[in-house]
Design an enzyme around this catalytic site. Structure first.
Site, PDB file in Angstrom:
ATOM      1  N   GLU A   1      38.459  -5.428  18.615  1.00  0.00           N
ATOM      2  CA  GLU A   1      38.756  -5.915  19.624  1.00  0.00           C
ATOM      3  C   GLU A   1      39.797  -5.065  20.545  1.00  0.00           C
ATOM      4  O   GLU A   1      40.678  -4.674  19.843  1.00  0.00           O
ATOM      5  CB  GLU A   1      39.484  -7.226  19.366  1.00  0.00           C
TER       6      GLU A   1
ATOM      7  N   CYS B   1      44.600 -12.154  23.686  1.00  0.00           N
ATOM      8  CA  CYS B   1      43.246 -11.758  22.952  1.00  0.00           C
ATOM      9  C   CYS B   1      42.315 -12.791  22.889  1.00  0.00           C
ATOM     10  O   CYS B   1      42.726 -13.976  22.844  1.00  0.00           O
ATOM     11  CB  CYS B   1      43.931 -11.257  21.456  1.00  0.00           C
TER      12      CYS B   1
ATOM     13  N   CYS C   1      42.243 -13.053  18.704  1.00  0.00           N
ATOM     14  CA  CYS C   1      43.571 -13.589  17.697  1.00  0.00           C
ATOM     15  C   CYS C   1      44.092 -14.822  18.564  1.00  0.00           C
ATOM     16  O   CYS C   1      45.454 -14.603  18.789  1.00  0.00           O
ATOM     17  CB  CYS C   1      44.611 -12.662  17.591  1.00  0.00           C
TER      18      CYS C   1
ATOM     19  N   HIS D   1      48.957 -16.172  18.163  1.00  0.00           N
ATOM     20  CA  HIS D   1      49.693 -16.161  19.403  1.00  0.00           C
ATOM     21  C   HIS D   1      50.287 -17.458  19.755  1.00  0.00           C
ATOM     22  O   HIS D   1      51.414 -17.319  19.958  1.00  0.00           O
ATOM     23  CB  HIS D   1      48.905 -15.383  20.393  1.00  0.00           C
TER      24      HIS D   1
ATOM     25  N   ARG E   1      45.640 -10.079  10.781  1.00  0.00           N
ATOM     26  CA  ARG E   1      45.924  -8.481  10.687  1.00  0.00           C
ATOM     27  C   ARG E   1      47.182  -8.184  10.313  1.00  0.00           C
ATOM     28  O   ARG E   1      47.612  -6.880  10.096  1.00  0.00           O
ATOM     29  CB  ARG E   1      45.761  -7.970  11.891  1.00  0.00           C
TER      30      ARG E   1
ATOM     31  N   SER F   1      48.696  -5.052  15.223  1.00  0.00           N
ATOM     32  CA  SER F   1      47.940  -3.633  15.531  1.00  0.00           C
ATOM     33  C   SER F   1      48.879  -2.941  16.330  1.00  0.00           C
ATOM     34  O   SER F   1      48.760  -1.532  16.581  1.00  0.00           O
ATOM     35  CB  SER F   1      46.557  -3.847  16.553  1.00  0.00           C
TER      36      SER F   1
ATOM     37  N   CYS G   1      42.903  -4.518  16.404  1.00  0.00           N
ATOM     38  CA  CYS G   1      42.752  -5.634  17.529  1.00  0.00           C
ATOM     39  C   CYS G   1      43.601  -5.067  18.439  1.00  0.00           C
ATOM     40  O   CYS G   1      44.706  -5.429  18.784  1.00  0.00           O
ATOM     41  CB  CYS G   1      43.063  -6.951  17.155  1.00  0.00           C
TER      42      CYS G   1
ATOM     43  N   CYS H   1      45.387  -6.991  21.405  1.00  0.00           N
ATOM     44  CA  CYS H   1      46.588  -7.883  21.132  1.00  0.00           C
ATOM     45  C   CYS H   1      47.923  -6.632  21.273  1.00  0.00           C
ATOM     46  O   CYS H   1      49.032  -6.956  21.591  1.00  0.00           O
ATOM     47  CB  CYS H   1      46.722  -8.016  19.575  1.00  0.00           C
TER      48      CYS H   1
END
Length: 569
Positions: free
Chosen positions: A14, A61, A64, A68, A477, A500, A544, A547
């Site tokens: 992503e 995102c 995700c 969040h 993640r 990330s 990701c 993010c």
């Protein structure tokens, strides 16, 4: 003589990630991870009502989203020292667990398995032998000759059409691919079956969160789910029983397909336990609060310096100063104005783009550190923390997985093997099994509690002056934290330090590499123009980048115009 390769963008993730590697003698000697987009949510949130921040941060995102939302409401609740009703905790916990399991299934099968599985080789597999292999690994009811033959026919149709569709752009026939046709066929069959299973996990989120992606049921102070055991328009017994049936279906796949598949592939690629370790400082946070104050958790978290289980330092809760005071971010090598190393509450978000500079600025991702050092986050960090804390379900699933790998590989594979590219996949599968047990338990706790208590929300009140909060969450993640400064009931500053950002970090203020960069050093590369091995290690983190960064276009701010018009009947 060294060779420089650039993979841009890295696909099956992503967001937009660029990875540069220097290769000498068939081995990566240096690497740079670069996020190629800018995240501007922090700027958008300034001056807004803290109660609506979670609606915006979900849009960081498209994958995700739930995480969040959770971290955002927790940040505001932390600033207010606000307690959350038990029912709200249990409902949130179920959302978190279902989301993470769905995410882990999608990552292994649909984003990274094709780094290890040769789809074209599966066309040569014998369905009878593949079925026997699958039945030897577990009791999964769809490991039949008929199901495997049916999946093989689907693959043949793809290939015969000349369009591989979902299997396009793989390095088929690459010398680093070494699974037998039967193992490849079994894995491809499970790839197709996983498409339906991850949908079932998403249905849990849709029922509890009103929709997915971008759940709608959260609120600062709890959740908006009304509970009435008899009303079909609320969270009723009937809906909860249907959720339980979905939980059971997903658990069957996790325990009888996902975990055995990862063990089998890990055994066949046991040499990959020697590659990809990188940063061994592991950071995770406690998750699944089961009290109203965020001090008692189903899953513990903490910090492991240099992989030393005996030096595990617990992070005890949402108000733990050890975590809240330990996070900093550097922009020395990131495309922001200046060169500082600051705590998130003191950060500024002022973009300043330069060209890609190996020794200068080269990424939109900032460089986080914990207690002054880079840290790896994610399922591996989480599983090791749980193991160090003596968490019984984690030890059970980890030891079962390692035993299965050892049996298939013909030699003992211990916990140290997890510090690797293939180990990150194993840890993610172990975590999925642990999360399923947690999801079952949270469902039971909710059902037991609503018989005596139906509260789901405590109203927040904002004081005059400045308050600060951090919302922590152990996302799929890894460690996610949202940091908010509120002044007179409005957001003064907002920062998101995401998994990330930790793992895709560029060099920090001390010029230490981030986890992606460190993990790539020493990776063998058979063909520089087909760097499959590099992708294996990068994908093992489940990047990701949307993010870690986001997009802004100063020259063309209007991306699309939508005009509403009446359509005649």
């Amino acid at each position: 003589m060294s060779t420089r390769i650039t993979i841009d963008p890295v696909t099956r993730i992503e967001g937009h990630l660029r990875v540069d590697c220097e290769i000498s003698g068939g081995t990566v000697t240096d690497a740079w991870a670069s996020g190629q987009m800018w995240r501007g949510i922090e700027v958008i949130l300034k001056g807004r009502d803290p109660r609506e921040a979670w609606l915006f941060t979900q849009r960081i995102c498209g994958v995700c989203t739930t995480v969040h939302a959770i971290a955002s409401v927790r940040a505001v609740e932390n600033a207010l020292n606000l307690e959350i009703p038990l029912n709200a905790q249990y409902i949130r916990n179920m959302l978190i667990a279902a989301h993470a399991i769905q995410d882990h299934i999608v990552h292994f099968y649909h984003l990274s398995a094709l780094d290890w599985v040769d789809v074209t080789s599966a066309l040569k597999g014998d369905p009878k032998k593949a079925a026997a292999l699958g039945q030897g690994l577990s009791s999964w009811h769809l490991n039949s000759v008929q199901e495997l033959a049916k999946a093989q026919e689907k693959l043949k149709v793809f290939v015969a059409s000349g369009q591989l569709g979902i299997f396009a752009n793989g390095y088929w026939g690459h010398p680093a691919m070494k699974l037998s046709p039967e193992v490849n066929l079994l894995a491809c069959t499970h790839y197709l079956q996983a498409l339906e299973v991850q949908r079932r996990a998403n249905m849990i989120i849709s029922i509890l969160g009103s929709k997915t992606p971008h759940i709608q049921n959260l609120a600062v102070g709890g959740v908006a789910n009304p509970i009435n055991t008899d009303s079909p328009s609320t969270l009723s017994v009937e809906r909860l029983l249907y959720v339980k049936s979905l939980i059971d279906e997903v658990g069957d796949f996790v325990n009888n397909v996902y975990l055995p598949d990862v063990c089998a592939i890990g055994a066949f690629y046991s040499d990959w336990t020697g590659y990809g370790a990188g940063i061994k400082n592991y950071l995770s946070v406690p998750e699944f609060p089961i009290d109203t104050k965020g001090t008692v958790f189903e899953l513990p978290g903490g910090y492991l310096p240099n992989a030393a289980l005996g030096q595990f330092k617990p992070i005890t809760g949402f108000h733990d100063k050890y975590f809240a005071e330990g996070v900093n971010e550097s922009i020395k090598h990131a495309w922001y104005q200046g060169d500082w190393d600051r705590h998130p509450w003191q950060e500024e978000t002022e973009p300043h783009y330069t060209d890609f500079q190996d020794r200068g600025k080269y990424s939109w991702v900032k460089a986080p550190t914990f207690r002054g050092a880079p840290a790896q986050v994610g399922p591996l960090a989480n599983v090791l923390a749980l193991y160090a804390a003596g968490h019984a379900p984690t030890k059970k699933h980890a030891e079962k997985a390692l035993s299965t790998v050892s049996s298939l590989a013909g030699s003992r594979v211990g916990l140290d093997a997890l510090h690797s590219t293939i180990g990150r996949h194993a840890a993610r599968a172990i975590r999925a099994a642990v999360l399923h047990e947690t999801l079952e338990k949270q469902w039971t706790l909710l059902v037991q509690n609503i018989g005596k208590d139906t509260a789901t929300f405590n109203r927040p009140e904002f004081p005059k002056g400045e308050i600060r909060g951090v919302g922590m969450h152990e996302a799929p993640r890894g460690v996610l934290s949202h940091w908010v400064v509120i002044e007179d009931g409005k957001i003064k500053n907002y920062q998101a330090v995401v998994p990330s950002t930790w793992n895709a970090s560029p060099r920090n203020s001390k010029d230490q590499p981030g986890p992606y960069e460190a993990s790539l050093r020493g990776t063998p590369v058979a063909q520089a123009d087909k760097p499959l091995e590099v992708l294996r290690t990068v994908h093992s983190f489940d990047p990701c980048l949307a993010c870690a960064i986001h997009l802004v276009d100063k020259e063309h701010p209007e991306a699309i115009t939508v005009t509403a018009r009446e359509v005649p009947e």
